[in-house]
Write a protein that holds these residues in place. Structure first.
Motif, PDB file in Angstrom:
ATOM      1  N   ASP A   1       0.846  -1.253  -0.051  1.00  0.00           N
ATOM      2  CA  ASP A   1      -0.086   0.074  -0.062  1.00  0.00           C
ATOM      3  C   ASP A   1       0.862   1.261  -0.099  1.00  0.00           C
TER       4      ASP A   1
ATOM      5  N   TRP B   1       0.917   5.936   0.720  1.00  0.00           N
ATOM      6  CA  TRP B   1       0.331   7.097   1.305  1.00  0.00           C
ATOM      7  C   TRP B   1       0.480   8.271   0.383  1.00  0.00           C
TER       8      TRP B   1
ATOM      9  N   PHE C   1       0.237  12.321   4.278  1.00  0.00           N
ATOM     10  CA  PHE C   1      -0.510  11.477   5.292  1.00  0.00           C
ATOM     11  C   PHE C   1      -0.104  11.801   6.796  1.00  0.00           C
TER      12      PHE C   1
ATOM     13  N   ARG D   1      -9.758   9.539   4.039  1.00  0.00           N
ATOM     14  CA  ARG D   1     -10.348   9.407   2.852  1.00  0.00           C
ATOM     15  C   ARG D   1      -9.219   8.427   2.140  1.00  0.00           C
ATOM     16  N   THR D   2      -9.803   7.302   1.244  1.00  0.00           N
ATOM     17  CA  THR D   2      -8.950   6.214   0.919  1.00  0.00           C
ATOM     18  C   THR D   2      -9.392   6.020  -0.704  1.00  0.00           C
ATOM     19  N   GLU D   3      -8.439   5.639  -1.605  1.00  0.00           N
ATOM     20  CA  GLU D   3      -8.686   5.593  -2.827  1.00  0.00           C
ATOM     21  C   GLU D   3      -8.019   4.024  -3.148  1.00  0.00           C
TER      22      GLU D   3
ATOM     23  N   CYS E   1     -12.695   1.041   7.244  1.00  0.00           N
ATOM     24  CA  CYS E   1     -11.384   1.733   6.989  1.00  0.00           C
ATOM     25  C   CYS E   1     -10.155   0.743   7.178  1.00  0.00           C
TER      26      CYS E   1
ATOM     27  N   SER F   1      -5.010   3.228   6.147  1.00  0.00           N
ATOM     28  CA  SER F   1      -5.671   4.616   6.276  1.00  0.00           C
ATOM     29  C   SER F   1      -5.863   5.019   7.567  1.00  0.00           C
TER      30      SER F   1
ATOM     31  N   PRO G   1      -8.021  11.808  -1.036  1.00  0.00           N
ATOM     32  CA  PRO G   1      -7.626  10.713  -0.542  1.00  0.00           C
ATOM     33  C   PRO G   1      -5.946  10.736   0.137  1.00  0.00           C
TER      34      PRO G   1
ATOM     35  N   ALA H   1      -4.625   7.975   1.325  1.00  0.00           N
ATOM     36  CA  ALA H   1      -4.193   6.618   1.653  1.00  0.00           C
ATOM     37  C   ALA H   1      -4.516   5.918   0.000  1.00  0.00           C
ATOM     38  N   TYR H   2      -3.667   4.895  -0.171  1.00  0.00           N
ATOM     39  CA  TYR H   2      -4.066   4.162  -1.266  1.00  0.00           C
ATOM     40  C   TYR H   2      -3.948   2.759  -1.036  1.00  0.00           C
ATOM     41  N   TRP H   3      -4.983   2.268  -1.155  1.00  0.00           N
ATOM     42  CA  TRP H   3      -5.131   0.569  -1.011  1.00  0.00           C
ATOM     43  C   TRP H   3      -5.118   0.095  -2.286  1.00  0.00           C
TER      44      TRP H   3
END
Length: 329
Positions: free
Chosen positions: A100, A102, A106, A125-127, A164, A168, A211, A213-215
């Protein structure tokens, strides 16, 4: 000699046989605008050759902010998290899995939030970033916002499903002293179960902006390169039920079955009512469609009749013209 100051954040990075992803994750942490952190890489039963060369590649920039823990055999994601947490010392904790990423701000944004609020932690908020790995290269496929309607992290919503993911969230280490550590008996859904315990006593803030954070997910990947939420879908469902069963029994042992029995009966009654209305609506729709079909048939007959009448009238008019011409001659 003076003791080095304790870093503000311990970043726990779980990894296993994913050197390409681990390299990206360490570069991601090094891009943070905040530098007051330590990162603990926990190699959970993977080949050391997948970790040590990557770590050495970044050793000069990481310096004494890096610690590596090798598990000879895999102990599971939650045991890996606990090992990294116990091996570090900080005010805040973040779980940054090796696949993952950031946004560079972040840590800056989440630390600023917790400095001004009393929440146990804060989510952002995460994408979701869908990607694939081809010939040793990570290729982005598409993106979408995770939980786009999310405006706050609540126990009410989290009871339904996880709102979440680990990448995130930044939270206070002191929470572990109150609610315990991650449940090592869970091979998956451990982060959700931890949040359930946290939200029973505390609150999680939420930064509702772009966003941070990036999942990252690889839909086609299997084995070590896969995402547990995809390759272990059946295990997610099984342990989801197990967690719910545990908490239900705990609740019933303290409060009895009365309220639960009432609630399930009430929900079943409402479900039956909705089912009846759905059946009624479907029957009504079938009647409307049937009536409409008959109307269409009648309109077609009428149109044909009008067409035939028009043709007859046309022929009559032409016949009269021909007759008039013949008489004039």
């Amino acid at each position: 000699m003076p003791t080095a100051p304790t870093p503000s954040v311990a970043i726990i990075m779980r990894s296993r046989n994913r050197s390409l992803l681990l390299d990206r994750a360490l570069r991601d942490v090094l891009q943070q605008t905040v530098t007051d952190w330590t990162v603990v890489v926990v190699n959970d039963g993977g080949d050391r050759a997948e970790v040590d060369p990557v770590v050495e590649r970044h050793r000069a920039r990481l310096g004494d902010r890096l610690q590596v823990i090798h598990h000879d055999t895999s102990l599971g994601m939650e045991a890996a998290s606990n090992a990294g947490i116990r091996a570090s010392d900080s005010e805040y904790i973040a779980i940054h899995d090796d696949d993952d990423e950031w946004h560079p701000t972040f840590l800056e944004r989440t630390l600023a939030y917790l400095a001004q609020h009393d929440d146990a932690g804060v989510a952002v908020r995460t994408e979701i970033v869908f990607e694939r790995i081809t010939d040793g290269t990570i290729e982005e496929v598409s993106r979408e916002i995770f939980q786009p309607a999310l405006k706050a992290v609540t126990l009410f919503d989290t009871i339904r499903h996880n709102r979440c993911v680990p990448i995130s969230v930044l939270y206070r280490r002191a929470i572990h002293d109150q609610i315990g550590y991650y449940n090592e008996s869970l091979s998956v859904v451990g982060d959700w179960e931890f949040q359930l315990r946290l939200l029973q006593q505390h609150t999680l803030g939420f930064i509702d902006e772009v966003p941070l954070a990036y999942w990252n997910q690889r839909r086609e990947a299997i084995g070590d390169l896969g995402n547990s939420v995809i390759v272990e879908d059946s295990e997610h469902k099984r342990l989801d039920q197990s967690v719910r069963e545990h908490h239900l029994k705990e609740h019933v042992s303290q409060s009895g079955l009365g309220a639960v029995l009432y609630q399930t009966a009430y929900q079943q009654r409402e479900f039956d009512h909705l089912h009846e209305r759905q059946n009624y609506s479907e029957d009504l729709l079938r009647q409307i469609l049937e009536t409409n079909r008959h109307l269409v048939d009648r309109v077609q007959v009428l149109e044909q009749s009008i067409s035939d009448a028009s043709l007859v009238a046309l022929l009559r008019r032409r016949y009269r013209r021909l007759k008039d011409r013949a008489l004039r001659r």
